[in-house]
Design an enzyme around this catalytic site. Sequence first.
Site, mmCIF file in Angstrom:
data_model
loop_
_atom_site.group_PDB
_atom_site.id
_atom_site.type_symbol
_atom_site.label_atom_id
_atom_site.label_comp_id
_atom_site.label_asym_id
_atom_site.label_seq_id
_atom_site.Cartn_x
_atom_site.Cartn_y
_atom_site.Cartn_z
ATOM 1 C CE1 TYR A 8 68.319 75.115 -61.816
ATOM 2 C CE2 TYR A 8 67.958 77.249 -62.856
ATOM 3 C CZ TYR A 8 67.494 75.996 -62.509
ATOM 4 O OH TYR A 8 66.225 75.609 -62.863
ATOM 5 C CG ASP A 49 60.446 77.480 -69.498
ATOM 6 O OD1 ASP A 49 60.709 76.336 -69.908
ATOM 7 O OD2 ASP A 49 60.457 77.800 -68.286
ATOM 8 C CG ASP A 82 64.459 73.362 -65.590
ATOM 9 O OD1 ASP A 82 63.743 72.371 -65.360
ATOM 10 O OD2 ASP A 82 63.994 74.472 -65.929
ATOM 11 C CG ASP A 92 61.610 71.506 -68.773
ATOM 12 O OD1 ASP A 92 61.824 72.427 -67.961
ATOM 13 O OD2 ASP A 92 61.726 71.659 -70.002
ATOM 14 C CG HIS A 142 64.814 71.520 -60.784
ATOM 15 N ND1 HIS A 142 63.729 71.799 -61.577
ATOM 16 C CD2 HIS A 142 65.686 72.538 -60.996
ATOM 17 C CE1 HIS A 142 63.934 72.923 -62.236
ATOM 18 N NE2 HIS A 142 65.118 73.392 -61.912
ATOM 19 C CD GLU A 200 58.636 71.707 -64.490
ATOM 20 O OE1 GLU A 200 57.773 72.213 -65.225
ATOM 21 O OE2 GLU A 200 59.741 72.231 -64.282
ATOM 22 C CB CYS A 202 57.352 80.228 -67.248
ATOM 23 S SG CYS A 202 58.224 81.246 -66.029
ATOM 24 N NE ARG A 238 59.074 74.170 -61.197
ATOM 25 C CZ ARG A 238 59.298 74.957 -62.243
ATOM 26 N NH1 ARG A 238 60.529 75.170 -62.647
ATOM 27 N NH2 ARG A 238 58.289 75.513 -62.898
ATOM 28 C CD GLU A 295 59.054 78.231 -59.577
ATOM 29 O OE1 GLU A 295 59.541 78.878 -58.627
ATOM 30 O OE2 GLU A 295 59.596 78.142 -60.695
ATOM 31 C CG ASN A 326 63.172 80.254 -59.150
ATOM 32 O OD1 ASN A 326 64.129 80.942 -59.497
ATOM 33 N ND2 ASN A 326 62.184 79.943 -59.971
#
Length: 301
Positions: free
Chosen positions: A48, A62, A89, A91, A116, A118, A126, A161, A191, A213
Amino acid sequence: MLGATTTPAERRVRFRELLAGDEIVQFPGAINPINAQIIEQIGFEGVYISGGAFSAAMGVPDIGLTTLTEVADHGRAIARVTNLPTFIDADTGWGEAMNVARTVQEFEDAGISGMHLEDQVNPKRCGHLDGKEVVTTVEMNKRIAAAVKGRRDENFVICARTDSRAGEGLDAAIDRAKAYVDAGADMIFPEAMRDLGEFERFAESVDVPILANMTEFGKSELFTTEQLANVGVKLVIYPVTTLRIAMGAIKSGLQTIRDKGTQVDLLEGMQTRADLYDTIDYAAYNDFDAAVFNFSQEGHQ
C-alpha cells in the site's frame, strides 16, 4: 534485478486474483522503495502507498498539499522495485472529473495496480480526524465514472472510499457505498469504522470486496486479520505503520547518539550491511555488470 521481474499488467491481474480469492490479504504501507522490497521479502501479498505517510515524510500534514505528479513519481519509484501489486491513495483525484481520469492514467503509467478515491471535499483531511466534509453522492459518482472511463487496463482496481460515516451515520454511508458500486467502483473502503459490526454491515450490503484501514491511534480498534475475515473484509491496509516504526526508532536512536556520543548501543537493532545488500539484490547488479562488461579491448583501436 534492476527492478521487478513482472510487468505492471501481470501485477494488476494478480491484484484481481487476490480480491477474488478466498483468503483475506494484507497490504502494509511502504514509505519508500526499500520498504516495499522488505514487505515482499517478509511474504505479504501486496504493498500500500499511503498519501498520509507520504505527506508526513515530506514534512507537511495530510490535507491535500501533495500534488498528483509528486505522488505518481513516489508510486512509480515503489512499484518498479517490487513484484507485488501496489495500491495507492489518490485522495480526491486532484481536481474535477477530467482530472480524475488523468490521475488513473498517470498511476497506470507509473506501474501501479489500483487506487482509492474518496468522497471528501477538497482540500481533504486525514480520515480519522473530526470535522470532515463530504461531497454529494452525485458528485462522487462523477469522480468514479470518470476514473472508470479513464482506465485503459480493465484490471486496474478502482476503489471508492467513503468518509461519510462520521457526519452522516452508518446507514447513509452504506447507501453511498451502494451508489458508488453502481457507478463502477471495484471495491469499497469504509473509513473510520467504530467496530467489527460496522465492517460486517458494509460487507453484507455490497457485492464487491471491502477494505479495512488498520491505522494506529485512529477511530477503529486494531482488529486481527482473523477477526476482519470473519466479518467479510477482503483487504487490510496498514498505511502509516512502517513510518511510525521507523520514525520512532530514528528519534530514539538519535537521542542515544546525542546523549552518548556514539551509536554503538544501537547496532543490535539496525539492519546489517549484509541484509541491506540482500534486500536490494546487490549481488545481482554485480553479476549484470560483469556480464555486460566481459569483453576485451585487445586488438581494437
